[in-house]
Design an enzyme around this catalytic site. Structure first.
Site, mmCIF file in Angstrom:
data_model
loop_
_atom_site.group_PDB
_atom_site.id
_atom_site.type_symbol
_atom_site.label_atom_id
_atom_site.label_comp_id
_atom_site.label_asym_id
_atom_site.label_seq_id
_atom_site.Cartn_x
_atom_site.Cartn_y
_atom_site.Cartn_z
ATOM 1 N N ASP A 11 -15.790 -36.644 -29.229
ATOM 2 C CA ASP A 11 -14.435 -37.527 -28.910
ATOM 3 C C ASP A 11 -13.500 -36.898 -28.577
ATOM 4 O O ASP A 11 -12.205 -37.335 -28.803
ATOM 5 C CB ASP A 11 -14.237 -38.256 -30.151
ATOM 6 C CG ASP A 11 -14.012 -37.315 -31.481
ATOM 7 O OD1 ASP A 11 -13.929 -36.040 -31.095
ATOM 8 O OD2 ASP A 11 -13.785 -37.875 -32.587
ATOM 9 N N GLU B 70 -23.759 -37.500 -30.504
ATOM 10 C CA GLU B 70 -22.866 -38.254 -31.237
ATOM 11 C C GLU B 70 -22.092 -39.378 -30.836
ATOM 12 O O GLU B 70 -20.519 -39.573 -31.048
ATOM 13 C CB GLU B 70 -21.681 -37.158 -31.915
ATOM 14 C CG GLU B 70 -21.097 -37.367 -33.195
ATOM 15 C CD GLU B 70 -20.279 -36.364 -33.724
ATOM 16 O OE1 GLU B 70 -18.835 -36.486 -33.244
ATOM 17 O OE2 GLU B 70 -20.364 -35.379 -34.618
HETATM 18 C C1 UD1 Z 1 -8.528 -30.718 -30.333
HETATM 19 C C2 UD1 Z 1 -9.437 -32.326 -30.209
HETATM 20 C C3 UD1 Z 1 -9.692 -32.695 -31.424
HETATM 21 C C4 UD1 Z 1 -10.634 -32.047 -32.346
HETATM 22 C C5 UD1 Z 1 -10.101 -30.513 -32.409
HETATM 23 C C6 UD1 Z 1 -11.068 -29.740 -32.999
HETATM 24 C C7 UD1 Z 1 -8.260 -33.436 -28.218
HETATM 25 C C8 UD1 Z 1 -7.382 -34.260 -28.031
HETATM 26 N N1 UD1 Z 1 -8.130 -33.151 -29.590
HETATM 27 O O1 UD1 Z 1 -7.762 -30.926 -31.053
HETATM 28 O O2 UD1 Z 1 -10.397 -34.208 -31.178
HETATM 29 O O3 UD1 Z 1 -10.763 -32.489 -33.547
HETATM 30 O O4 UD1 Z 1 -9.734 -30.091 -30.997
HETATM 31 O O5 UD1 Z 1 -10.293 -28.397 -33.386
HETATM 32 O O6 UD1 Z 1 -9.426 -33.448 -27.435
HETATM 33 N N2 UD1 Z 1 -5.174 -23.426 -29.792
HETATM 34 C C9 UD1 Z 1 -5.146 -22.013 -29.620
HETATM 35 N N3 UD1 Z 1 -6.435 -21.401 -29.666
HETATM 36 C C10 UD1 Z 1 -7.501 -22.096 -29.469
HETATM 37 C C11 UD1 Z 1 -7.291 -23.587 -29.797
HETATM 38 C C12 UD1 Z 1 -6.442 -24.320 -29.936
HETATM 39 O O7 UD1 Z 1 -4.166 -21.336 -29.482
HETATM 40 O O8 UD1 Z 1 -8.684 -21.542 -29.594
HETATM 41 C C13 UD1 Z 1 -4.007 -24.082 -29.735
HETATM 42 C C14 UD1 Z 1 -3.038 -24.124 -28.271
HETATM 43 O O9 UD1 Z 1 -1.491 -23.922 -28.491
HETATM 44 C C15 UD1 Z 1 -3.155 -25.823 -27.930
HETATM 45 C C16 UD1 Z 1 -3.072 -26.267 -29.310
HETATM 46 O O10 UD1 Z 1 -3.683 -25.330 -30.330
HETATM 47 O O11 UD1 Z 1 -2.070 -26.171 -27.263
HETATM 48 C C17 UD1 Z 1 -4.047 -27.655 -29.684
HETATM 49 O O12 UD1 Z 1 -5.253 -27.572 -28.877
HETATM 50 P P1 UD1 Z 1 -5.792 -29.122 -28.445
HETATM 51 O O13 UD1 Z 1 -7.276 -29.047 -27.925
HETATM 52 O O14 UD1 Z 1 -4.825 -29.748 -27.393
HETATM 53 O O15 UD1 Z 1 -5.668 -30.095 -29.789
HETATM 54 P P2 UD1 Z 1 -6.439 -29.807 -31.354
HETATM 55 O O16 UD1 Z 1 -5.567 -30.300 -32.109
HETATM 56 O O17 UD1 Z 1 -7.189 -28.570 -31.386
#
Ligand code: UD1
Ligand code: UDP
Length: 379
Positions: A96, A118
């Protein structure tokens, strides 16, 4: 041989697709190619390393503070070139996330069949979880094959008029990944965990990251946890913090520099599984943890108002607690104080699978392409 392109981008998708990639690679019917959007970077790479997956394509789209528009546009744009180059017979997406939706949409634009792993989980509330509820629903509309982890997920799809013959109940591939990983040995080397005698404490394992919970709701949860630590001196809170700066902000404000609180960077999957095995209780807003903890016999308090994974709640190992500080405090305190309630919740159940989900997915896919007879259980 048919060519299957698996597309994923975040940590949980990678963990749950790893068994599928491995099963495809071992099957006589398929050539498997992996494309990652890298919507997550370090957290994705941790999983790729553990499972030895080398993507053929890496869009490397992550940027700090990315918006939903950023992820959607970059993933969709990048996937067009990959799909035109690879011309797969089928694209597999998982779950999702925004990568999931973009992957399914890109495949649809090029009229490539889409398999959704899933499939069929629903809360019925399009803003909770946000944007995952709609990502999953829209992916279901685009998909040709639906791999539902549970009978309930299949019922949800049937209620939306998805043809019965396009749905198969497989179990959740997270159980495949979990059982394979839980068998492995590991000694913690991470700062804060190395050398710590975890058996001295009742460990409260915490993770939080949901977009709709950021800010005040999560800060209330963290305050409740501080009160728990004050009232139960034998507890230790271990919290691998999601790297999203918005998560860190609340955590730092409420939990930094407190006794018996270990804040770590996200852990690789193997140490994280070992931590779940050592935990007394899991408190989380994660989807995947709601599936894993029951399989390990760990009670889960779900820090959300609604869940698309009601099976564990019905089985009694998970409780939907919400995010109100007083409710989180009272529910956690009761579970720590009342051994009978704890014992009832801690019976291991596995409503999400038996560790053979990936094999069923590959079997169904082979039957769809006319490469094998459908496995007996599908007929
Ligand atoms: C994303 C998914 C969510 C999932 C989650 C799992 C969407 C909209 N959201 O949310 O469904 O439950 O992943 O964890 O698809 N960041 C890092 N390093 C990483 C990963 C993230 O620095 O390896 C930071 C970055 O600043 C990034 C922020 O986390 O901009 C948010 O990441 P993002 O993938 O947009 O949203 P999640 O909350 O991780
Ligand atoms: N996980 C991990 N390291 C951590 C925290 C979680 O490997 O520090 C694993 C966890 O076991 C589960 C998955 O990551 O398999 C859940 O990811 P997350 O909570 O980020 O996403 P969700 O499941 O909510 O989409």
């Amino acid at each position: 041989m048919k060519k299957v392109l698996t597309v994923f981008g975040t940590r949980p998708e990678a963990i749950k697709m790893a068994p599928v990639v491995q099963a495809l690679n071992h099957s006589p019917w398929f050539e498997c190619r992996v494309a990652v959007t890298a919507q997550h970077r370090e957290m994705l790479d941790q999983v790729l390393d553990l499972f030895g997956i080398v993507p053929a394509h890496d869009l490397d789209i992550m940027c700090p503070g990315q918006s939903l528009f950023d992820i959607t546009v970059r993933a969709l744009r990048g996937l067009e070139d990959i799909l035109r180059q690879e011309v797969p017979d089928c694209v597999l997406v998982h779950g999702d996330t925004t990568t999931t939706f973009a992957g399914a949409l890109a495949a649809y634009y090029l009229q490539i069949p889409v398999g959704h792993v899933e499939a069929g989980l629903r809360t019925g509330n399009k803003f909770a979880p946000f944007p995952e509820e709609l990502n999953r629903h829209l992916t279901g509309v685009l998909a040709d094959l639906h791999f539902a982890p549970t009978a309930r997920a299949r019922e949800n799809l049937l209620a939306e008029n998805v043809p019965r013959e396009r749905i198969v109940v497989t179990g959740n591939t997270v159980v495949d990944a979990l059982l394979a990983t839980a068998r492995r040995d590991y000694r913690f080397t991470e700062p804060g965990l190395a050398g710590l005698d975890l058996s001295r404490y009742r460990i409260l394992l915490v993770t939080t990251h949901r977009r709709e919970n950021l800010g005040a709701p999560l800060r209330g949860v963290y305050r409740a946890l501080c009160r728990i630590l004050d009232d139960f001196p034998d507890t230790l809170l271990v919290f691998p913090v999601h790297p999203n700066p918005a998560v860190w902000e609340g955590v730092r404000a409420e939990l930094a520099d407190r006794e018996r609180v270990i804040l770590t960077a996200p852990l690789a999957y193997l140490p994280f599984v070992k931590l779940m095995q050592a935990a007394h209780l899991v408190l989380t807003d994660s989807g995947g943890l709601q599936e894993e903890a029951p399989a390990l016999g760990k009670p889960v308090l779900v820090l959300r108002d609604t869940t698309e994974r009601p099976e564990a709640v019905e089985a009694g190992t998970a409780k939907l607690v919400g995010l109100r500080e007083d409710v989180v405090y009272q529910t956690t305190a009761r579970l720590l104080a009342d051994t009978e309630t704890y014992r009832r919740m801690a019976g291991a159940v596995n409503p999400y699978g038996d560790g053979r989900a990936a094999r069923r997915i590959i079997g169904f896919l082979a039957a769809y392409f006319g490469l094998a007879h459908p496995p007996d259980e599908f007929t």
